[in-house]
Design a protein around this motif. Sequence first.
Motif, mmCIF file in Angstrom:
data_model
loop_
_atom_site.group_PDB
_atom_site.id
_atom_site.type_symbol
_atom_site.label_atom_id
_atom_site.label_comp_id
_atom_site.label_asym_id
_atom_site.label_seq_id
_atom_site.Cartn_x
_atom_site.Cartn_y
_atom_site.Cartn_z
ATOM 1 N N ALA A 16 -5.863 0.948 10.779
ATOM 2 C CA ALA A 16 -5.908 0.472 9.394
ATOM 3 C C ALA A 16 -6.195 -1.025 9.340
ATOM 4 O O ALA A 16 -7.054 -1.481 8.579
ATOM 5 N N VAL A 70 -9.819 -3.204 8.039
ATOM 6 C CA VAL A 70 -9.869 -4.281 7.049
ATOM 7 C C VAL A 70 -10.364 -5.584 7.681
ATOM 8 O O VAL A 70 -11.133 -6.335 7.085
ATOM 9 N N THR A 99 -13.570 1.416 2.448
ATOM 10 C CA THR A 99 -12.500 0.836 3.272
ATOM 11 C C THR A 99 -11.133 1.167 2.687
ATOM 12 O O THR A 99 -10.219 1.573 3.410
ATOM 13 N N LEU A 100 -10.999 1.021 1.354
ATOM 14 C CA LEU A 100 -9.708 1.319 0.715
ATOM 15 C C LEU A 100 -9.327 2.781 0.912
ATOM 16 O O LEU A 100 -8.176 3.093 1.248
ATOM 17 N N VAL A 119 -8.102 3.214 4.451
ATOM 18 C CA VAL A 119 -6.758 2.626 4.644
ATOM 19 C C VAL A 119 -5.690 3.532 4.040
ATOM 20 O O VAL A 119 -4.662 3.820 4.669
ATOM 21 N N LEU A 120 -5.941 4.022 2.806
ATOM 22 C CA LEU A 120 -4.930 4.871 2.157
ATOM 23 C C LEU A 120 -4.808 6.219 2.874
ATOM 24 O O LEU A 120 -3.711 6.758 2.999
ATOM 25 N N ALA A 124 -2.750 5.620 5.891
ATOM 26 C CA ALA A 124 -1.346 5.445 5.497
ATOM 27 C C ALA A 124 -0.683 6.806 5.279
ATOM 28 O O ALA A 124 0.441 7.033 5.727
ATOM 29 N N ILE A 148 4.981 1.363 5.185
ATOM 30 C CA ILE A 148 3.600 1.836 5.364
ATOM 31 C C ILE A 148 2.858 1.701 4.045
ATOM 32 O O ILE A 148 1.726 1.208 3.992
ATOM 33 N N SER A 191 -0.218 -1.013 3.429
ATOM 34 C CA SER A 191 -1.526 -0.424 3.116
ATOM 35 C C SER A 191 -1.956 -0.761 1.698
ATOM 36 O O SER A 191 -3.026 -1.321 1.477
ATOM 37 N N LEU A 243 -3.104 -4.789 2.817
ATOM 38 C CA LEU A 243 -4.473 -4.480 3.264
ATOM 39 C C LEU A 243 -5.422 -4.347 2.077
ATOM 40 O O LEU A 243 -6.551 -4.839 2.121
ATOM 41 N N ILE A 285 -9.054 -6.608 1.534
ATOM 42 C CA ILE A 285 -10.381 -5.997 1.682
ATOM 43 C C ILE A 285 -11.410 -6.882 0.989
ATOM 44 O O ILE A 285 -11.235 -7.288 -0.146
#
Lengths: 104, 208
Positions: free
Chosen positions: A29, A33, A43-44, A47-48, A51, B195, B199, B203, B207
Amino acid sequence: MSGPHDGKRDEIRSYAFGYVLALALTGAAFATVHWPHFVSTTTLAIVLGLAFVQMVVHFRFFLHISLGRSARDDLQLILFSTLIIILMVSETLVVLFNLRARMM
Amino acid sequence: MSANEIKHGGVNLGGAEELAYARAGNALFGFWVFLMSDAVLFALLFATYGVMLPATVGGPTPASEYKILPALLETLALLTSSFTFGMASVAMKYGASRRQLFGWMGVTLVLGVAFLGMEMHDFATMFGDGAYPTRSGYLSSFFALAPLHGLHVFFGSIWIIVMMVQVMTFGLDPRVKINILRLGLFWHFLDIVWIGIFSAVYLQGLIR
């Protein structure tokens, strides 16, 4: 017939496996980024997604919630809470976004 | 029901400590109910944060305030502490020496305090940049979410100390063991909330 020490080794191995898996997911993750290769929405989403997988890993290897019959009460409570969260969060979002649109 | 069946979340004492194991099911399920209600609270704060994200009113933005390295170090500290607490639970279950149990709990405590120190340093830097809760809707929602998790870690750390005192005072009787199992659920749960924070907050804000 397995002695208590086999059980101990298995449990330590399970924690260590979960730990390594969680480290890999965290690293993936942060790397996604830090070295962006995709447009920001992709990208989001990555990442999610990572997660969510990591949360499942934590539930499985640290909290020992599995699909097995004997852990059903906990699992059902988690699923019920998830339902409550989805309802409350989505309604909160509707109200707050509506409020923001009216204030623009 | 077999002796080693999984009855509840966290480490199960079946096969090693029958009296505590027999009582643990109900005692831990009640604690699960609390944890899940806590999860609902955090989920709503996440939703509020998501809505408030563009509301920066020309002030500090997520991209200007978050830094990836401290967020990574905090994540590693908390993740490792979750693993070391797991080792403490296993040590307790299989009757390892008290020194070993205290060792793992001590490492967990040190990592928790290190996490809090790093987070405090982050918040102090943000305040120094003029990013304080009353500055904008975004910062209000951020300071409702992240410090609430920090507060949980703070009380979890105090709980670790309390459990060490209980082990020294009462020894490892079934009641103390169940309390340590509850603390384990709490500690692992905090890592799961984190987490979401690293995230969806850190994060997502970083971005480009």
